[in-house]
Design a protein around this motif. Structure first.
Motif, PDB file in Angstrom:
ATOM      1  N   PRO A  37       0.812  -1.223   0.000  1.00 47.00           N
ATOM      2  CA  PRO A  37       0.000   0.000   0.000  1.00 47.00           C
ATOM      3  C   PRO A  37       0.842   1.269   0.000  1.00 47.00           C
ATOM      4  CG  PRO A  37      -0.823  -1.562   1.620  1.00 47.00           C
ATOM      5  CD  PRO A  37       0.508  -2.085   1.138  1.00 47.00           C
ATOM      6  N   ALA A  38       2.134   1.154   0.285  1.00 48.40           N
ATOM      7  CA  ALA A  38       3.017   2.321   0.218  1.00 48.40           C
ATOM      8  C   ALA A  38       3.248   2.772  -1.216  1.00 48.40           C
ATOM      9  CB  ALA A  38       4.354   2.005   0.880  1.00 48.40           C
ATOM     10  N   ASP A  39       3.010   1.879  -2.189  1.00 50.69           N
ATOM     11  CA  ASP A  39       3.138   2.239  -3.594  1.00 50.69           C
ATOM     12  C   ASP A  39       2.132   3.340  -3.938  1.00 50.69           C
ATOM     13  OD1 ASP A  39       1.890   1.572  -6.519  1.00 50.69           O
ATOM     14  OD2 ASP A  39       4.050   1.224  -6.494  1.00 50.69           O
ATOM     15  N   ASP A  40       2.568   4.328  -4.701  1.00 51.86           N
ATOM     16  CA  ASP A  40       1.720   5.489  -4.975  1.00 51.86           C
ATOM     17  C   ASP A  40       0.390   5.106  -5.613  1.00 51.86           C
ATOM     18  OD1 ASP A  40       3.537   7.217  -3.889  1.00 51.86           O
ATOM     19  OD2 ASP A  40       4.440   7.800  -5.811  1.00 51.86           O
ATOM     20  N   ALA A  41       0.428   4.204  -6.600  1.00 48.96           N
ATOM     21  CA  ALA A  41      -0.802   3.826  -7.299  1.00 48.96           C
ATOM     22  C   ALA A  41      -1.773   3.135  -6.362  1.00 48.96           C
ATOM     23  CB  ALA A  41      -0.475   2.934  -8.486  1.00 48.96           C
ATOM     24  N   LEU A  42      -1.259   2.250  -5.531  1.00 51.31           N
ATOM     25  CA  LEU A  42      -2.144   1.538  -4.618  1.00 51.31           C
ATOM     26  C   LEU A  42      -2.643   2.461  -3.516  1.00 51.31           C
ATOM     27  CD1 LEU A  42      -3.287  -1.287  -4.518  1.00 51.31           C
ATOM     28  CD2 LEU A  42      -1.531  -1.912  -2.876  1.00 51.31           C
ATOM     29  N   ARG A  43      -1.789   3.381  -3.089  1.00 52.13           N
ATOM     30  CA  ARG A  43      -2.201   4.350  -2.075  1.00 52.13           C
ATOM     31  C   ARG A  43      -3.415   5.146  -2.575  1.00 52.13           C
ATOM     32  NH1 ARG A  43       0.414   6.721   2.307  1.00 52.13           N
ATOM     33  NH2 ARG A  43       2.342   5.604   1.795  1.00 52.13           N
ATOM     34  N   GLU A  44      -3.378   5.543  -3.846  1.00 47.26           N
ATOM     35  CA  GLU A  44      -4.490   6.294  -4.419  1.00 47.26           C
ATOM     36  C   GLU A  44      -5.754   5.437  -4.503  1.00 47.26           C
ATOM     37  OE1 GLU A  44      -3.280   7.847  -8.158  1.00 47.26           O
ATOM     38  OE2 GLU A  44      -1.676   9.099  -7.309  1.00 47.26           O
ATOM     39  N   SER A  45      -5.576   4.137  -4.729  1.00 45.32           N
ATOM     40  CA  SER A  45      -6.747   3.277  -4.889  1.00 45.32           C
ATOM     41  C   SER A  45      -7.517   3.114  -3.586  1.00 45.32           C
ATOM     42  CB  SER A  45      -6.330   1.901  -5.421  1.00 45.32           C
ATOM     43  OG  SER A  45      -5.794   1.082  -4.395  1.00 45.32           O
ATOM     44  N   PHE A  46      -6.860   3.374  -2.441  1.00 47.61           N
ATOM     45  CA  PHE A  46      -7.568   3.229  -1.174  1.00 47.61           C
ATOM     46  C   PHE A  46      -8.736   4.208  -1.074  1.00 47.61           C
ATOM     47  CE2 PHE A  46      -4.851   0.057   0.235  1.00 47.61           C
ATOM     48  CZ  PHE A  46      -5.152  -0.329   1.527  1.00 47.61           C
ATOM     49  N   SER A  47      -8.590   5.395  -1.652  1.00 42.66           N
ATOM     50  CA  SER A  47      -9.704   6.340  -1.626  1.00 42.66           C
ATOM     51  C   SER A  47     -10.868   5.830  -2.463  1.00 42.66           C
ATOM     52  CB  SER A  47      -9.244   7.715  -2.136  1.00 42.66           C
ATOM     53  OG  SER A  47      -8.827   7.643  -3.487  1.00 42.66           O
ATOM     54  N   VAL A  48     -10.556   5.101  -3.532  1.00 44.94           N
ATOM     55  CA  VAL A  48     -11.614   4.503  -4.351  1.00 44.94           C
ATOM     56  C   VAL A  48     -12.339   3.435  -3.565  1.00 44.94           C
ATOM     57  CG1 VAL A  48     -12.106   3.217  -6.458  1.00 44.94           C
ATOM     58  CG2 VAL A  48     -10.367   5.018  -6.474  1.00 44.94           C
ATOM     59  N   TRP A  49     -11.585   2.586  -2.861  1.00 45.73           N
ATOM     60  CA  TRP A  49     -12.214   1.537  -2.060  1.00 45.73           C
ATOM     61  C   TRP A  49     -13.072   2.139  -0.957  1.00 45.73           C
ATOM     62  CZ3 TRP A  49     -12.782  -3.276  -3.442  1.00 45.73           C
ATOM     63  CH2 TRP A  49     -11.878  -3.855  -4.327  1.00 45.73           C
ATOM     64  N   ALA A  50     -12.661   3.252  -0.417  1.00 51.71           N
ATOM     65  CA  ALA A  50     -13.424   3.882   0.658  1.00 51.71           C
ATOM     66  C   ALA A  50     -14.669   4.592   0.133  1.00 51.71           C
ATOM     67  CB  ALA A  50     -12.544   4.871   1.416  1.00 51.71           C
ATOM     68  N   ASP A  51     -14.540   5.273  -1.006  1.00 52.77           N
ATOM     69  CA  ASP A  51     -15.606   6.172  -1.461  1.00 52.77           C
ATOM     70  C   ASP A  51     -16.505   5.586  -2.547  1.00 52.77           C
ATOM     71  OD1 ASP A  51     -14.483   8.021   0.262  1.00 52.77           O
ATOM     72  OD2 ASP A  51     -13.261   8.944  -1.309  1.00 52.77           O
ATOM     73  N   ARG A  52     -15.958   4.670  -3.353  1.00 52.89           N
ATOM     74  CA  ARG A  52     -16.737   4.201  -4.501  1.00 52.89           C
ATOM     75  C   ARG A  52     -16.935   2.699  -4.521  1.00 52.89           C
ATOM     76  NH1 ARG A  52     -14.084   6.258  -9.805  1.00 52.89           N
ATOM     77  NH2 ARG A  52     -15.880   5.108 -10.607  1.00 52.89           N
ATOM     78  N   SER A  53     -16.590   2.027  -3.437  1.00 55.82           N
ATOM     79  CA  SER A  53     -16.671   0.564  -3.465  1.00 55.82           C
ATOM     80  C   SER A  53     -18.108   0.055  -3.546  1.00 55.82           C
ATOM     81  CB  SER A  53     -15.969  -0.044  -2.251  1.00 55.82           C
ATOM     82  OG  SER A  53     -16.652   0.262  -1.063  1.00 55.82           O
ATOM     83  N   ARG A  54     -19.087   0.883  -3.159  1.00 54.99           N
ATOM     84  CA  ARG A  54     -20.479   0.444  -3.294  1.00 54.99           C
ATOM     85  C   ARG A  54     -20.845   0.271  -4.771  1.00 54.99           C
ATOM     86  NH1 ARG A  54     -22.939   0.470   1.611  1.00 54.99           N
ATOM     87  NH2 ARG A  54     -22.028   1.856   3.198  1.00 54.99           N
TER      88      ARG A  54
END
Length: 210
Positions: A25-42
Motif C-alpha cells: 500500500p506504500a506504492d503510490d498507485a495503490l495508495r491512491e486506490s484506497f480512496s476509491v475503495w473507501a468512497d466508490r466501493s459500493r
C-alpha cells in the motif's frame, strides 16, 4: 455454464484484486486506490460478478471500513505481517506451500505450472522474481488468460489455482487483524467459490499439507 462466456467478468476480478495481494500500500498507485475503495466501493460491489450476495456485502463492508482512513501505518504494518514478511506468514501466499509435501516455495507444483504455461503458449511476463504461484500473480495470470486464451481458463482454475486458494483465503481471514485484509480475504474466497459454482468448474483433488 462455459466459463469462456464469463471471460470478461473473470478478467475484471483478476485485474481488481491482484495488486492488493502483490503490491505494498506504500506504492503510490495503490495508495491512491484506497480512496476509491473507501468512497466508490459500493458501485463496484453492486456490479461484482461472482459470489453470494451476503458474503460479497460483508467483504466489501470490511474493506470500506479498513480503507476509510487511507493508507495508515496500521495498514502498512498489516500488509507486511500477513503478505510480505520477512517474519513467518501465517497464510503463505504461494500455492506450493500447500500442495507440495515439503511445503516449500518454488516447489514441484510451481514447476508443473510453469511447464503447463510453456506448453500452452502462455507468454505471461510479470517482471518479478516472486514465484509464479503467488496468489497475486495467479490472479494476474487468471486475468491474462481470460483476456487472451479463455479456452484455457477452466484448466488453469481447476488444476492449478482453485485446489489450494480456498485454504489460503481461509487462513488469511483468520490471520488478519485489520478489516481491510479481513475483507480482502473474504472477498477472494467468496468470489472464487461463486465463480466455481456458476461456471461449473471441476476442481482437481489435491492433498494439501497446510
Amino acid at each position: 455454464m462455459d466459463i469462456r462466456l464469463k471471460n470478461n467478468e473473470v478478467a475484471l476480478v483478476g485485474h481488481v484484486l491482484f495488486p492488493l495481494f502483490l503490491t505494498s500500500p506504500a506504492d503510490d498507485a495503490l495508495r491512491e486506490s484506497f480512496s476509491v475503495w473507501a468512497d466508490r466501493s459500493r458501485e463496484v460491489e453492486s456490479s461484482w460478478p461472482f459470489g453470494l450476495a451476503d458474503g460479497v456485502a460483508e467483504a466489501f463492508s470490511l474493506i470500506r471500513e479498513g480503507a476509510k482512513d487511507g493508507v495508515t501505518e496500521e495498514v502498512l504494518a498489516e500488509y507486511r505481517r500477513v503478505l510480505q514478511g520477512p517474519a513467518h506468514l501465517e497464510a503463505a501466499p504461494w500455492g506450493s506451500v500447500y500442495s507440495d509435501r515439503d511445503g516449500v516455495v518454488f516447489g514441484n507444483s510451481t514447476v508443473d505450472l510453469m511447464r503447463w504455461m510453456a506448453c500452452s503458449g502462455i507468454d505471461f511476463s510479470y517482471g518479478s522474481n516472486v514465484a509464479i504461484d503467488h496468489v497475486g500473480l495467479m490472479l494476474a495470470l487468471m486475468a491474462w488468460i481470460a483476456d487472451r486464451k479463455p479456452e484455457l481458463l477452466e484448466e488453469f482454475l481447476g488444476e492449478y489455482f482453485l485446489p489450494w486458494v480456498f485454504r489460503y483465503a481461509e487462513l488469511l481471514e483468520k490471520a488478519a487483524r485489520h478489516p481491510f485484509y479481513q475483507g480482502l480475504a473474504k472477498l477472494l474466497g467468496v468470489t472464487l467459490e461463486g465463480m466455481r459454482v456458476e461456471c461449473g468448474i471441476p476442481v482437481a483433488s489435491v492433498r494439501l499439507y497446510r
